[in-house]
Write a protein that holds these residues in place. Structure first.
Motif, mmCIF file in Angstrom:
data_model
loop_
_atom_site.group_PDB
_atom_site.id
_atom_site.type_symbol
_atom_site.label_atom_id
_atom_site.label_comp_id
_atom_site.label_asym_id
_atom_site.label_seq_id
_atom_site.Cartn_x
_atom_site.Cartn_y
_atom_site.Cartn_z
ATOM 1 N N SER A 371 -4.196 -29.472 14.739
ATOM 2 C CA SER A 371 -4.113 -28.028 14.918
ATOM 3 C C SER A 371 -2.721 -27.649 15.409
ATOM 4 O O SER A 371 -2.223 -28.219 16.375
ATOM 5 C CB SER A 371 -5.165 -27.560 15.935
ATOM 6 N N LEU A 372 -2.090 -26.708 14.712
ATOM 7 C CA LEU A 372 -0.805 -26.153 15.134
ATOM 8 C C LEU A 372 -1.102 -24.810 15.782
ATOM 9 O O LEU A 372 -1.066 -23.765 15.131
ATOM 10 C CB LEU A 372 0.135 -25.994 13.934
ATOM 11 N N MET A 373 -1.445 -24.849 17.076
ATOM 12 C CA MET A 373 -1.973 -23.634 17.709
ATOM 13 C C MET A 373 -0.949 -22.513 17.770
ATOM 14 O O MET A 373 -1.320 -21.337 17.786
ATOM 15 C CB MET A 373 -2.491 -23.960 19.113
ATOM 16 N N LEU A 374 0.337 -22.842 17.773
ATOM 17 C CA LEU A 374 1.349 -21.793 17.872
ATOM 18 C C LEU A 374 1.405 -20.923 16.624
ATOM 19 O O LEU A 374 1.874 -19.783 16.668
ATOM 20 C CB LEU A 374 2.730 -22.404 18.135
ATOM 21 N N VAL A 375 0.942 -21.474 15.496
ATOM 22 C CA VAL A 375 0.946 -20.703 14.248
ATOM 23 C C VAL A 375 -0.463 -20.555 13.676
ATOM 24 O O VAL A 375 -0.638 -20.249 12.506
ATOM 25 C CB VAL A 375 1.900 -21.346 13.199
ATOM 26 N N ASP A 376 -1.484 -20.800 14.544
ATOM 27 C CA ASP A 376 -2.881 -20.590 14.159
ATOM 28 C C ASP A 376 -3.202 -21.284 12.834
ATOM 29 O O ASP A 376 -3.762 -20.679 11.916
ATOM 30 C CB ASP A 376 -3.175 -19.090 14.057
ATOM 31 N N SER A 377 -2.860 -22.554 12.735
ATOM 32 C CA SER A 377 -2.984 -23.277 11.474
ATOM 33 C C SER A 377 -3.412 -24.731 11.719
ATOM 34 O O SER A 377 -3.340 -25.233 12.838
ATOM 35 C CB SER A 377 -1.650 -23.281 10.715
ATOM 36 N N ASP A 378 -3.856 -25.369 10.645
ATOM 37 C CA ASP A 378 -4.181 -26.792 10.669
ATOM 38 C C ASP A 378 -3.378 -27.506 9.596
ATOM 39 O O ASP A 378 -3.046 -26.927 8.549
ATOM 40 C CB ASP A 378 -5.668 -27.030 10.388
ATOM 41 N N VAL A 379 -3.090 -28.781 9.854
ATOM 42 C CA VAL A 379 -2.573 -29.645 8.802
ATOM 43 C C VAL A 379 -3.483 -30.866 8.735
ATOM 44 O O VAL A 379 -4.063 -31.283 9.744
ATOM 45 C CB VAL A 379 -1.111 -30.089 9.046
ATOM 46 N N ALA A 380 -3.625 -31.433 7.543
ATOM 47 C CA ALA A 380 -4.518 -32.576 7.375
ATOM 48 C C ALA A 380 -4.054 -33.441 6.221
ATOM 49 O O ALA A 380 -3.392 -32.967 5.292
ATOM 50 C CB ALA A 380 -5.955 -32.098 7.126
ATOM 51 N N GLU A 381 -4.421 -34.713 6.294
ATOM 52 C CA GLU A 381 -4.158 -35.650 5.209
ATOM 53 C C GLU A 381 -5.435 -35.795 4.380
ATOM 54 O O GLU A 381 -6.435 -36.310 4.868
ATOM 55 C CB GLU A 381 -3.760 -37.021 5.763
ATOM 56 N N PHE A 382 -5.402 -35.342 3.151
ATOM 57 C CA PHE A 382 -6.526 -35.511 2.223
ATOM 58 C C PHE A 382 -6.187 -36.599 1.211
ATOM 59 O O PHE A 382 -5.074 -36.630 0.678
ATOM 60 C CB PHE A 382 -6.801 -34.212 1.462
ATOM 61 N N SER A 383 -7.152 -37.447 0.912
ATOM 62 C CA SER A 383 -6.982 -38.439 -0.140
ATOM 63 C C SER A 383 -7.601 -37.892 -1.432
ATOM 64 O O SER A 383 -8.764 -37.465 -1.446
ATOM 65 C CB SER A 383 -7.662 -39.756 0.247
ATOM 66 N N ALA A 384 -6.828 -37.889 -2.499
ATOM 67 C CA ALA A 384 -7.305 -37.340 -3.776
ATOM 68 C C ALA A 384 -8.257 -38.332 -4.444
ATOM 69 O O ALA A 384 -7.853 -39.422 -4.844
ATOM 70 C CB ALA A 384 -6.121 -37.043 -4.692
ATOM 71 N N ALA A 385 -9.514 -37.965 -4.552
ATOM 72 C CA ALA A 385 -10.524 -38.856 -5.128
ATOM 73 C C ALA A 385 -10.475 -38.824 -6.655
ATOM 74 O O ALA A 385 -9.964 -37.880 -7.270
ATOM 75 C CB ALA A 385 -11.916 -38.443 -4.646
ATOM 76 N N LYS A 386 -11.027 -39.858 -7.249
ATOM 77 C CA LYS A 386 -11.103 -39.939 -8.704
ATOM 78 C C LYS A 386 -11.939 -38.783 -9.256
ATOM 79 O O LYS A 386 -13.031 -38.501 -8.783
ATOM 80 C CB LYS A 386 -11.731 -41.270 -9.118
ATOM 81 N N GLY A 387 -11.398 -38.088 -10.234
ATOM 82 C CA GLY A 387 -12.111 -36.977 -10.848
ATOM 83 C C GLY A 387 -12.081 -35.686 -10.063
ATOM 84 O O GLY A 387 -12.693 -34.699 -10.465
ATOM 85 N N SER A 388 -11.361 -35.652 -8.942
ATOM 86 C CA SER A 388 -11.318 -34.441 -8.122
ATOM 87 C C SER A 388 -10.492 -33.355 -8.794
ATOM 88 O O SER A 388 -9.609 -33.623 -9.618
ATOM 89 C CB SER A 388 -10.746 -34.763 -6.739
ATOM 90 N N LYS A 389 -10.773 -32.117 -8.443
ATOM 91 C CA LYS A 389 -10.109 -30.970 -9.071
ATOM 92 C C LYS A 389 -8.596 -31.024 -8.887
ATOM 93 O O LYS A 389 -7.833 -30.622 -9.767
ATOM 94 C CB LYS A 389 -10.664 -29.674 -8.489
ATOM 95 N N VAL A 390 -8.172 -31.535 -7.727
ATOM 96 C CA VAL A 390 -6.747 -31.527 -7.423
ATOM 97 C C VAL A 390 -5.943 -32.417 -8.366
ATOM 98 O O VAL A 390 -4.726 -32.272 -8.491
ATOM 99 C CB VAL A 390 -6.536 -31.933 -5.938
#
Length: 452
Positions: A371-390
């Protein structure tokens, strides 16, 4: 998703507020009605008065249908017992707040899973890690590493020495440039920048870059004159200070100033094997600070239990010439004030703990939520799964929700900055920046075997 939180303290209350934004089915349990107060009318949650280890209370809360049970009372044993009972009654996942460092040993993870505890959080350890990372880069306010630093997010306060002020970002952050600006904090507001936006003096800008270009970002941000941290003075000798002392790299020396004489004796015992000097006194005492060499100190860390005390102590240290100051600010109402006073890095244990718990709610393969509370935001590491939309389209055609930015990815151990024409591949570790906490809306893009 049904989440039950046992303990309406700082962490439990903050987490329930976050969950209410997502309209989750959330129940907050505490035996003290004063702590529950009117939270159920302020937020979209249910409150329940009762003992957090009571089987009847848990059943009343619907623990058998719980996707996640969170034990975050101040009592470690109670949290662990509550998680074990919740698991036995049908909760799918459990997480317990602890204060025993040996429990975090990775070799003991299987033991706790057999007991019915899926994850452990030690907020003071999370805070110490954050502080240590910040001290390693004296010129940044906040730092977040993807995959051990292959990709890095740096929050930098911009001064007159910055070389890239007052120019449209489209001229600075093209597809082939070695950094992106993902968010700007200005005059108390967070801005997701576009190509026509500019950087101004006193902005807090978040740079996404790769490991090899960190020196370049430091140069263009005008921070090369900042001395690296070698000497650290810490005010307050609590658990966070102990963990920090044990984590600091060998090239840094540390002094802890603690008002309680008996606590000083305990600190000397706990830190006998570390290169730490414990001093009995008040960290706000100008004479004491000068006597202990504040003029030769590159970093001052205020970890007292009172936010106002920490803020004032950091302002004093800055007046005495310390460039890098860090303040523990547990009262979120004071965070914006501390930022406006320009005291430096702000640490809040409840947001760190809540971020760790929040990632357990996501169905996609996600880690290292922050959580980046100073900018009211989150960052996260997502792993792109096989067949995922991304993985089906280039980034600019994905139709990500408003306020969501893909800052970069790690592929085969190499950090890569992302632009609109980037094609994400299966197995990529993707850094996602979400303004106003949209992670639940993002995870569907990374889940496997989705039909689009």
């Amino acid at each position: 998703m049904k989440i039950i939180i046992a303990g309406a303290g700082a962490v439990g209350t903050h987490l329930s507020k976050l969950l209410s934004r997502d309209h989750q089915d959330c129940v907050l349990i505490d035996e003290d009605p004063a702590r529950l107060g009117d939270l159920d009318s302020k937020y979209d949650i249910m409150t329940l008065q009762g003992r957090t280890t009571s089987i009847n209370t848990m059943k009343e809360a619907g623990v058998e249908h719980a996707d996640l049970f969170v034990g975050v009372t101040p009592d470690e044993s109670r949290n662990m017992n509550a998680c074990m009972i919740a698991h036995a009654l049908g909760a799918k996942k459990t997480v317990a707040r602890i204060d025993n460092f040996e429990y975090l040993d990775p070799t003991r993870k299987e033991l706790f899973e057999k007991m019915g505890i899926d994850s452990l959080i030690f907020p003071e350890v999370l805070a110490a890690i954050d502080i240590t990372n910040g001290l390693k880069m004296s010129w940044v306010r906040q730092r977040w590493d993807v995959n051990g630093g292959d990709l890095v997010l740096l929050g930098v306060k911009l001064r007159q020495t910055c070389q890239i002020l007052n120019r449209p970002l489209r001229e600075l952050c093209g597809p082939d440039d070695p950094y992106h600006i993902v968010v700007i904090k200005r005059d108390g507001e967070a801005l997701i920048p576009g190509g026509n936006d500019e950087l101004h003096v006193n902005d807090l800008a978040y740079f996404m870059t790769t490991r090899e270009y960190i020196p370049y970002v430091r140069q263009i941000a005008g921070k090369e004159h900042y001395a690296d941290v070698k000497n650290v003075i810490v005010m307050g000798g609590g658990r966070t200070a102990v963990r920090l002392a044990k984590m600091l790299p060998d090239y840094m020396s540390m002094k802890i100033i603690e008002q309680d004489e008996s606590r000083c004796e305990k600190l000397n015992e706990k830190l006998a094997d570390n290169d730490v000097m414990v001093i009995h006194g008040d960290g706000r005492d100008l004479g004491l600070l000068q006597e202990e060499g504040i003029q030769n100190t590159q970093a001052f860390v205020a970890l007292a239990g009172n936010a106002e005390t920490n803020i004032l102590a950091c302002l004093t240290a800055k007046r005495l010439g310390v460039r890098k100051t860090v303040a523990m600010v547990e009262n979120l109402d004071y965070v914006d004030m501390a930022e406006s006073l320009d005291i430096g890095t702000i640490i809040n244990k409840k947001t760190l703990a809540a971020s760790h718990i929040y990632q357990m709610m996501l169905d996609a393969d996600v880690s290292n939520v922050r959580s980046l509370m100073l900018v009211d935001s989150d960052v996260a590491e997502f792993s792109a799964a096989k067949g995922s939309k991304v993985t089906k389209r280039v980034v600019k055609e994905l139709g990500m929700p408003s306020g969501v930015t893909i800052g970069g990815l790690v592929r085969n151990g190499q950090g890569i900055l992302v632009n609109g024409n980037t094609q994400i591949q299966e197995g990529d570790l993707v850094m996602v920046f979400c303004h106003e906490h949209n992670l639940k809306k993002v995870e569907k893009y990374f889940k496997a075997n989705m039909l689009w």
